[in-house]
Enzyme design. Structure first.
Site, PDB file in Angstrom:
ATOM      1  N   ASP A 193       0.791  -0.842  -0.511  1.00 16.82           N
ATOM      2  CA  ASP A 193      -0.132  -0.146  -0.057  1.00 16.82           C
ATOM      3  C   ASP A 193       1.069   1.330   0.301  1.00 16.82           C
ATOM      4  O   ASP A 193       1.873   0.815  -0.035  1.00 16.82           O
ATOM      5  CB  ASP A 193      -0.756   0.102   1.235  1.00 16.82           C
ATOM      6  CG  ASP A 193      -2.191   0.634   1.131  1.00 16.82           C
ATOM      7  OD1 ASP A 193      -2.573   2.196   0.408  1.00 16.82           O
ATOM      8  OD2 ASP A 193      -3.404   0.173   0.685  1.00 16.82           O
ATOM      9  N   HIS A 268      -2.928   3.184  -4.616  1.00 12.63           N
ATOM     10  CA  HIS A 268      -2.496   2.786  -3.380  1.00 12.63           C
ATOM     11  C   HIS A 268      -1.134   2.217  -3.374  1.00 12.63           C
ATOM     12  O   HIS A 268      -0.599   1.464  -2.918  1.00 12.63           O
ATOM     13  CB  HIS A 268      -3.131   1.618  -2.997  1.00 12.63           C
ATOM     14  CG  HIS A 268      -4.572   2.029  -2.491  1.00 12.63           C
ATOM     15  ND1 HIS A 268      -4.493   2.628  -0.999  1.00 12.63           N
ATOM     16  CD2 HIS A 268      -5.705   2.029  -2.299  1.00 12.63           C
ATOM     17  CE1 HIS A 268      -5.980   2.820  -0.664  1.00 12.63           C
ATOM     18  NE2 HIS A 268      -6.628   2.779  -1.515  1.00 12.63           N
ATOM     19  N   GLU A 344      -9.439   2.759  -5.231  1.00  9.21           N
ATOM     20  CA  GLU A 344      -9.940   4.064  -5.099  1.00  9.21           C
ATOM     21  C   GLU A 344      -8.763   4.787  -5.549  1.00  9.21           C
ATOM     22  O   GLU A 344      -7.832   5.211  -4.807  1.00  9.21           O
ATOM     23  CB  GLU A 344      -9.074   3.335  -3.340  1.00  9.21           C
ATOM     24  CG  GLU A 344     -10.431   3.626  -2.607  1.00  9.21           C
ATOM     25  CD  GLU A 344     -10.228   3.402  -1.335  1.00  9.21           C
ATOM     26  OE1 GLU A 344     -11.414   3.981   0.088  1.00  9.21           O
ATOM     27  OE2 GLU A 344      -9.087   3.511  -1.041  1.00  9.21           O
TER      28      GLU A 344
HETATM   29  C1  ACM Z   1     -10.829  -0.878   0.729  1.00 13.85           C
HETATM   30  O1  ACM Z   1     -11.415  -0.332   1.780  1.00 13.85           O
HETATM   31  N1  ACM Z   1     -10.528   0.668  -0.113  1.00 13.85           N
HETATM   32  C2  ACM Z   1     -10.519  -1.533  -0.453  1.00 13.85           C
END
Ligand code: ACM
Length: 624
Positions: A193, A268, A344
């Site tokens: 991440d 991410h 995201e």
């Molecule tokens: C997430 O909670 N962004 C998968």
């Protein structure tokens, strides 16, 4: 009326039956037989199968009872424990089910496959005291019973994010240990991440030389932590070598747990970009985020990244990079799925970049979302070429997916519903029922996080929504994101008891779920966790506070779902003592400089923490 009386009686009978044991998750069938098995010094093991895994599980159980100073060799008049695999498969039990029979003289555990033996042992452990320290001196007593048990879903998962905070191999194993006790069988390992790349990739050494380390920061994650300064030391972090990963995989497999590794792309990816900045559109030097504020969230699901944290989908070098990563990941992990993330991802930098725009034009790609779908299908091809199936967060549904690609529904259940209707396998892990980073109790006594998810609410989770063909729902999963969870003891606090509730939802028949029975059993498990020195949340004991306005006045409603308890409260700045002001119904909060103070009591003893809410906060809660 007669029907009503009959239903009440049936309910009472059902509850009495359920109250005979404290097994979580609730078995498919439990029948008490009135006998009692007493194990004093010996329990003679009688392993009747040559199956290696089943023998391994029997040995694990031997070690467990060793801890109670029980001898496991044959002895006169000692009870026996027989372990066997069915020669002729019992179709009801499937691959993970088992039957467990306890009489006054013997225990017998049978299953079709070793996984069932493992699960049967987990049940048997719950029929024994949690530790030798809390065992009675006159022998271990087990209430006689016959149990037939098998899971409702084949994917019963928990996810641990090791990027936001790093957890050592031993800590990860501890997390896996507890999962296994409650019959979870998938450990989703969120390995990468923005805040750290945690898996050694031998062909890309900078991922861990640079991407696994960040500057040390304290304070609110994603809010007030300062951005790293140039040339600042990066002491916080860590990663798992491939040898360590193999060790964890084997450890988990020995507990009937498959590991699903996640490499979260294209978003991410700040830690990867800190190592290889050329993989972003701007190619500028990047840092591993220590939880500084590099994004803005607008409350409606939209957001903006102030620092580019996505891989550039128009660059062939990105796919060469990902091929190297997934080659090594696929070689390491024996499970059928690799998780490619996909959540995201901010498209702003892509849409503004002239080279990316040129690429989009050439490939007839209209916008960032379509470009992400292009990326997903390229990554799908890479992962499937390594012999693995793909799973990703529900954003991957934006484009066309390969038939076998599975979807993990996190933005509620809608992604999962859509995917199941498109005949994709689905794992339900919606924020609304399964986000274990959300606080369990009142914000005044919990750590800060933007959302709340009570134990009661997790227990309402039903992974198969109406109108969806259940064959596409592989199961469900709880997710523990660790932005605000820096240590393993706190990870346990956040995971449990909500994971107990998820375990029951994912294992037990829907018709067997019953809150009253579950909470009684959970209280027994509170003692078991206490005995093993694992601190878990007891926020379920605390009153839930609802503040509302009516006719210009402020009112308060208090509630909890704990049997045999009373809620006391005060609005006069005194402690809400037992026998004081018992809550009987909604009440007005008068004007004045006062706090609401409230606590739950049972048998004259306080349960859970006292909640104290100031006037200022009470007023703020109305506005919410
Ligand atoms: C997430 O909670 N962004 C998968």
């Amino acid at each position: 009326m007669r029907n009503l009386l009959l239903s009440i009686m049936l309910c009472l009978v059902a509850q009495t039956i359920m109250a005979q044991h404290s097994i979580i998750p609730e078995p498919v069938n439990y029948n008490g037989n009135g006998e009692t098995l007493i194990i004093k010094d010996n329990l003679a093991f009688n392993v009747l199968t040559k199956d290696k895994e089943a023998i391994e599980y029997a040995n694990q159980f031997k070690e467990y009872v060793d801890g109670f100073s029980i001898n496991t060799s044959k002895a006169n008049n000692a009870p026996t424990l027989s372990i066997n695999l069915n020669k002729k498969k019992n179709t009801e039990l499937g691959t993970e089910g088992y039957t467990l029979k306890v009489t006054a003289s013997e225990i017998s555990l049978t299953a079709n496959e070793a996984a069932g033996i493992f699960n049967g042992f987990q049940t048997l452990k719950q029929l024994l005291p949690a530790t030798p320290e809390v065992a009675p001196a006159d022998g271990l007593k087990i209430a006689g019973c016959t149990i037939t048990d098998y899971p409702r879903f084949k994917w019963r998962g928990l996810m641990l994010d090791v990027s936001r905070h790093f957890f050592t191999v031993d800590e990860v194993k501890e997390y896996i240990d507890k999962m296994a006790e409650y019959k979870f069988n998938v450990f989703h390992w969120h390995l990468t991440d923005d805040n750290g790349w945690r898996i050694e990739i031998k062909s890309l050494p900078k991922l861990t030389e640079i991407g696994a380390w960040r500057v040390e920061r304290f304070g609110r994650f994603g809010e007030t932590r300062p951005t790293p300064k140039a040339d600042e030391a990066t002491p916080y972090g860590g990663f798992y070598t491939q040898e360590q990963i193999k060790d964890v995989i084997e450890y988990a497999a020995n507990k009937n747990i498959t590991i699903v590794p996640e490499i979260d792309v294209p978003g991410h990816s700040m830690a990867a970009l800190a190592a290889y900045p050329e993989l972003a559109t701007d190619k500028k030097p990047k840092y591993v985020s220590p939880g500084d504020k590099f994004s803005e969230w607008y409350g409606d699901g939209t957001f903006k990244m102030l620092v580019e944290n996505a891989l550039n989908p128009s660059d062939e070098k990105v796919y060469e990079f990902l091929d190297k990563v997934f080659t090594e990941v696929a070689e390491l992990f024996p499970g059928e799925y690799i998780h490619m993330g996909g959540d995201e991802c901010y498209h702003g930098y892509w849409e503004e970049d002239p080279a990316v725009r040129e690429f989009m034009k050439k490939h007839d790609i209209a916008d960032g979302e379509e470009l992400q779908s292009y990326f997903v299908s390229r990554v799908e091809k890479i992962i499937t070429s390594k012999g693995k199936k793909v799973i990703g967060w529900d954003e991957i549904l934006a484009g066309e997916l390969a038939k076998n690609t599975a979807v993990m529904s996190w933005q509620g259940m809608k992604g999962g519903i859509k995917a199941a209707k498109m005949e994709h396998p689905v794992v339900m892990s919606p924020t609304t029922f399964a986000y274990l980073d959300y606080s369990q109790g009142d914000h005044n006594v919990e750590n800060w996080i933007y959302a709340k998810l009570s134990l009661e609410k997790t227990y309402e989770f039903e992974p198969v929504p109406e109108g969806v063909d259940a064959q596409y729902i592989l199961g469900g999963q709880g997710n523990l994101w660790t932005e605000v969870i820096p240590t393993m003891p706190f990870a346990f606090y956040m995971t449990y008891p909500r994971a107990l509730s998820l375990s029951e939802t994912l294992w037990s028949p829907k018709a067997k779920k019953n809150w009253n029975s579950f909470i009684k059993k959970t209280e027994v498990h509170f003692d078991r966790f206490d005995a093993t020195g694992t601190n878990i949340s007891k926020a379920v004991y605390e009153p839930q506070v609802k503040i509302y306005e009516k006719d210009g006045k402020m009112f308060c409603e208090l509630s909890n779902s704990i049997p045999n308890s009373k809620i006391y409260y005060t609005i006069d700045n005194t402690y809400p003592v037992n026998f004081g002001n018992e809550y009987k119904g909604a009440f007005e909060i008068p004007n004045g400089e006062l706090n609401l103070r409230t606590q739950t009591f049972r048998n004259n003893k306080a349960l859970g923490r006292e909640i104290i809410i100031s006037r200022e906060e009470l007023t703020a809660r109305i506005k919410k």
